[in-house]
Write an enzyme that holds these catalytic residues in place. Structure first.
Site, PDB file in Angstrom:
ATOM      1  N   LEU A 106      -2.431   7.052  12.345  1.00 28.22           N
ATOM      2  CA  LEU A 106      -2.894   6.415  13.573  1.00 28.22           C
ATOM      3  C   LEU A 106      -4.260   7.004  13.907  1.00 28.22           C
ATOM      4  O   LEU A 106      -4.414   8.232  13.966  1.00 28.22           O
ATOM      5  CB  LEU A 106      -1.937   6.687  14.741  1.00 28.22           C
ATOM      6  CG  LEU A 106      -0.749   5.745  14.946  1.00 28.22           C
ATOM      7  CD1 LEU A 106       0.054   6.189  16.164  1.00 28.22           C
ATOM      8  CD2 LEU A 106      -1.189   4.301  15.113  1.00 28.22           C
ATOM      9  N   ASP A 107      -5.262   6.152  14.119  1.00 30.68           N
ATOM     10  CA  ASP A 107      -6.592   6.615  14.481  1.00 30.68           C
ATOM     11  C   ASP A 107      -6.551   7.335  15.826  1.00 30.68           C
ATOM     12  O   ASP A 107      -5.652   7.089  16.646  1.00 30.68           O
ATOM     13  CB  ASP A 107      -7.564   5.437  14.573  1.00 30.68           C
ATOM     14  CG  ASP A 107      -7.819   4.780  13.217  1.00 30.68           C
ATOM     15  OD1 ASP A 107      -7.627   5.470  12.201  1.00 30.68           O
ATOM     16  OD2 ASP A 107      -8.190   3.600  13.191  1.00 30.68           O
ATOM     17  N   PRO A 108      -7.551   8.199  16.095  1.00 34.76           N
ATOM     18  CA  PRO A 108      -7.584   8.897  17.394  1.00 34.76           C
ATOM     19  C   PRO A 108      -7.556   7.958  18.601  1.00 34.76           C
ATOM     20  O   PRO A 108      -6.977   8.305  19.633  1.00 34.76           O
ATOM     21  CB  PRO A 108      -8.898   9.674  17.329  1.00 34.76           C
ATOM     22  CG  PRO A 108      -9.074   9.962  15.870  1.00 34.76           C
ATOM     23  CD  PRO A 108      -8.570   8.733  15.170  1.00 34.76           C
TER      24      PRO A 108
END
Length: 298
Positions: free
Chosen positions: A42-44
């Site tokens: 999951l991206d930031p």
């Protein structure tokens, strides 16, 4: 400590930082040293369900990467950014704002098998380098179209059909390899405008849902109280979609040695092989033979 911690990841940190937080929690709780891995990046800027595998469950992390996901996301119309999310600079603008009825008419075009071009700012490799590294260096990144499947795509909320939309929240059940940012870009373009993702929340990853996911604060509090184990889901939780296959003691011993079992009366496909309540292997039945796909040292 073999199983899963399902984390509700907050915005602002990446998946590897969550893995580090789990490792710190294990040390704080005085638990045994085990392998830790995540089951889907999951991206930031994204939040939501992030399965964390511990011990022998790390052997199943690859299955999580291949599993379907469910996302809720907000698409803001009028500006397209370089990254297709709120982090990038604007690269295109439009004064066009669709009405809800137009959006509803377009969504079926993005349901089922579709082809999509991944974002230039993605972790895919181009000539051995990450696409986002090339894009950040100012190089033109051209990625090939890929086939994905959108199992379900719906508009959230009850806006009237003639409502003019500045933004909309959608819920998408997608196959592996689907980029929500690309999906949002293409929906906006199909409506004669441009857009980008301003909010992205993973509701489900494989068998793991947001219900029951724990925050990092709860993880930290449990670690300080030396009570992590009640939060740990069993290894088999990652295989809820796989039928169980109970082994005899002799069969379990043979399978642990990597031998192929003959005369298996079961349908072809993956099974979760058990000796009593102890997981032995993720195995595959084919033509009445059973062979190990992933063995567990338990």
């Amino acid at each position: 400590m073999h199983g899963w911690l399902v984390i509700d990841k907050p915005v602002g940190i990446g998946s590897t930082q969550v893995v580090s937080a789990v490792k710190r929690a294990l040390r704080t709780a005085g638990g045994p040293k085990v392998k830790v891995g995540h089951g889907g990046t999951l991206d930031p800027l994204a939040s939501g369900v992030l399965p964390i595998a511990l011990g022998e469950a790390t052997k199943l992390a690859g299955r999580m990467l291949d599993s379907d996901k469910v996302y809720a996301f907000t698409l803001a119309f009028g500006t397209q950014t370089a990254t297709l999310d709120a982090e990038g600079e604007a690269v295109a603008t439009s004064d066009v704002r669709p009405i809800a009825a137009a959006l509803d008419a377009v969504l079926p075009r993005f349901t089922g098998p579709i082809a999509q071009v991944p974002p230039a700012y993605s972790a895919l490799k181009v000539d051995g380098q990450r696409a986002y590294d090339l894009a950040r260096a100012g190089e033109e990144v051209v990625l090939a179209s890929r086939d994905v499947t959108i199992h379900r795509l719906t508009r959230d909320g009850d806006a009237a059909s003639d409502t003019i939309l500045n933004e909309v929240t959608l819920v998408a059940h997608v196959s592996k390899g689907t980029y929500i940012r690309s999906l949002a870009r293409d929906i906006a373009l199909a409506l004669g405008t441009v857009g980008h993702v301003t909010w992205l929340h993973r509701v489900k990853a494989g068998p793991f849902a947001l219900v029951g996911a724990i925050t990092l604060d709860k993880l930290d509090a449990a670690a300080k109280a030396s009570s992590l184990e009640p939060l740990l889901l069993p290894l088999r939780a990652g295989l809820d979609d796989i039928p169980a296959f109970v082994l005899t003691p002799d069969q379990a011993g043979a399978l642990r040695q990597g031998r192929v079992l003959d005369g298996i009366a079961a349908d072809d496909g993956l099974v979760f092989a058990l000796s009593g309540d102890t997981p032995v292997a993720l195995a595959e039945v084919e033509a009445n033979q059973l062979r190990v796909v992933r063995g567990f040292n338990l």
